[in-house]
Design a protein around this motif. Sequence first.
Motif, PDB file in Angstrom:
ATOM      1  N   LEU A  25       0.703  -1.287  -0.078  1.00 35.98           N
ATOM      2  CA  LEU A  25      -0.109  -0.025   0.086  1.00 35.98           C
ATOM      3  C   LEU A  25       0.931   1.143   0.101  1.00 35.98           C
ATOM      4  CD1 LEU A  25      -2.767  -1.207   2.531  1.00 35.98           C
ATOM      5  CD2 LEU A  25      -3.066  -0.527   0.081  1.00 35.98           C
ATOM      6  N   ARG A  26       1.883   1.336   0.911  1.00 34.90           N
ATOM      7  CA  ARG A  26       2.938   2.338   0.909  1.00 34.90           C
ATOM      8  C   ARG A  26       3.442   2.661  -0.289  1.00 34.90           C
ATOM      9  NH1 ARG A  26       4.018   0.427   6.128  1.00 34.90           N
ATOM     10  NH2 ARG A  26       5.754  -0.725   5.314  1.00 34.90           N
ATOM     11  N   LYS A  27       3.892   1.778  -1.102  1.00 37.32           N
ATOM     12  CA  LYS A  27       4.284   1.724  -2.528  1.00 37.32           C
ATOM     13  C   LYS A  27       3.447   2.119  -3.621  1.00 37.32           C
ATOM     14  CE  LYS A  27       8.199  -0.830  -0.788  1.00 37.32           C
ATOM     15  NZ  LYS A  27       8.896  -2.260  -1.048  1.00 37.32           N
ATOM     16  N   LYS A  28       2.139   1.970  -3.325  1.00 40.02           N
ATOM     17  CA  LYS A  28       1.007   2.342  -4.364  1.00 40.02           C
ATOM     18  C   LYS A  28       1.029   0.935  -5.499  1.00 40.02           C
ATOM     19  CE  LYS A  28      -0.321   7.006  -3.738  1.00 40.02           C
ATOM     20  NZ  LYS A  28      -0.865   8.211  -4.404  1.00 40.02           N
ATOM     21  N   THR A  31      -4.536  -1.672  -4.447  1.00 37.14           N
ATOM     22  CA  THR A  31      -5.534  -0.548  -3.790  1.00 37.14           C
ATOM     23  C   THR A  31      -6.043  -0.982  -2.578  1.00 37.14           C
ATOM     24  OG1 THR A  31      -7.211  -2.002  -4.956  1.00 37.14           O
ATOM     25  CG2 THR A  31      -6.223  -0.288  -6.286  1.00 37.14           C
ATOM     26  N   THR A  61      -4.455  -4.654  -8.725  1.00 34.19           N
ATOM     27  CA  THR A  61      -3.370  -4.176  -9.127  1.00 34.19           C
ATOM     28  C   THR A  61      -3.309  -4.081 -10.781  1.00 34.19           C
ATOM     29  OG1 THR A  61      -0.888  -3.963  -8.864  1.00 34.19           O
ATOM     30  CG2 THR A  61      -1.634  -6.208  -9.050  1.00 34.19           C
ATOM     31  N   HIS A  65       2.431  -3.115 -12.475  1.00 33.01           N
ATOM     32  CA  HIS A  65       3.162  -3.464 -11.055  1.00 33.01           C
ATOM     33  C   HIS A  65       3.337  -4.863 -10.732  1.00 33.01           C
ATOM     34  CE1 HIS A  65       2.407   0.956 -10.340  1.00 33.01           C
ATOM     35  NE2 HIS A  65       0.899   0.789 -10.357  1.00 33.01           N
ATOM     36  N   GLU A 102      -6.232   5.223 -11.063  1.00 37.21           N
ATOM     37  CA  GLU A 102      -6.231   6.706 -10.224  1.00 37.21           C
ATOM     38  C   GLU A 102      -5.535   6.418  -8.827  1.00 37.21           C
ATOM     39  OE1 GLU A 102      -9.208   9.458  -7.681  1.00 37.21           O
ATOM     40  OE2 GLU A 102      -9.611   9.316  -9.967  1.00 37.21           O
ATOM     41  N   THR A 103      -5.959   5.165  -8.289  1.00 33.66           N
ATOM     42  CA  THR A 103      -5.664   4.742  -7.080  1.00 33.66           C
ATOM     43  C   THR A 103      -3.936   4.673  -6.988  1.00 33.66           C
ATOM     44  OG1 THR A 103      -7.753   4.329  -6.449  1.00 33.66           O
ATOM     45  CG2 THR A 103      -5.693   3.486  -5.053  1.00 33.66           C
ATOM     46  N   LEU A 104      -3.429   3.841  -8.071  1.00 32.65           N
ATOM     47  CA  LEU A 104      -2.335   3.331  -8.237  1.00 32.65           C
ATOM     48  C   LEU A 104      -1.318   4.183  -9.000  1.00 32.65           C
ATOM     49  CD1 LEU A 104      -2.987  -0.527  -8.966  1.00 32.65           C
ATOM     50  CD2 LEU A 104      -2.700   0.635  -6.712  1.00 32.65           C
ATOM     51  N   SER A 105      -1.915   5.357  -9.123  1.00 32.70           N
ATOM     52  CA  SER A 105      -1.014   6.572  -9.781  1.00 32.70           C
ATOM     53  C   SER A 105      -0.286   7.294  -9.092  1.00 32.70           C
ATOM     54  CB  SER A 105      -1.678   7.342 -10.839  1.00 32.70           C
ATOM     55  OG  SER A 105      -2.799   8.015 -10.121  1.00 32.70           O
TER      56      SER A 105
END
Length: 105
Positions: A25-28, A31, A61, A65, A102-105
Amino acid sequence: MTTYYEVKISAENQKQADAILNSLLRKKLVTGGQFLVAPARFLWKGKISNMPEYVTITSYTTDKHRGTVVEAVRQTSHEDVPMITFVVLDDINLELREWIDETLS
């Protein structure tokens, strides 16, 4: 075209499952995730082993990633063979795809 995945990741205990998910999560890289705990039985080094299995089912994901998820889990996991499974999401709605991107960008 982007490929989207749900990811299943094993862990030896809840503390390790938390560490793995928090790292991702910290590294995106994902989600979110859910934790499941269940009894497990499997062959390990030629013997039948019984133990609780801790599994993190990550929400989502992308193919971008995928390799980084595997490396992050290997760095965080204490298991000899971390189990990391990617399930392709063949048919997801546009809003979900946009939210993941959007969440992973």
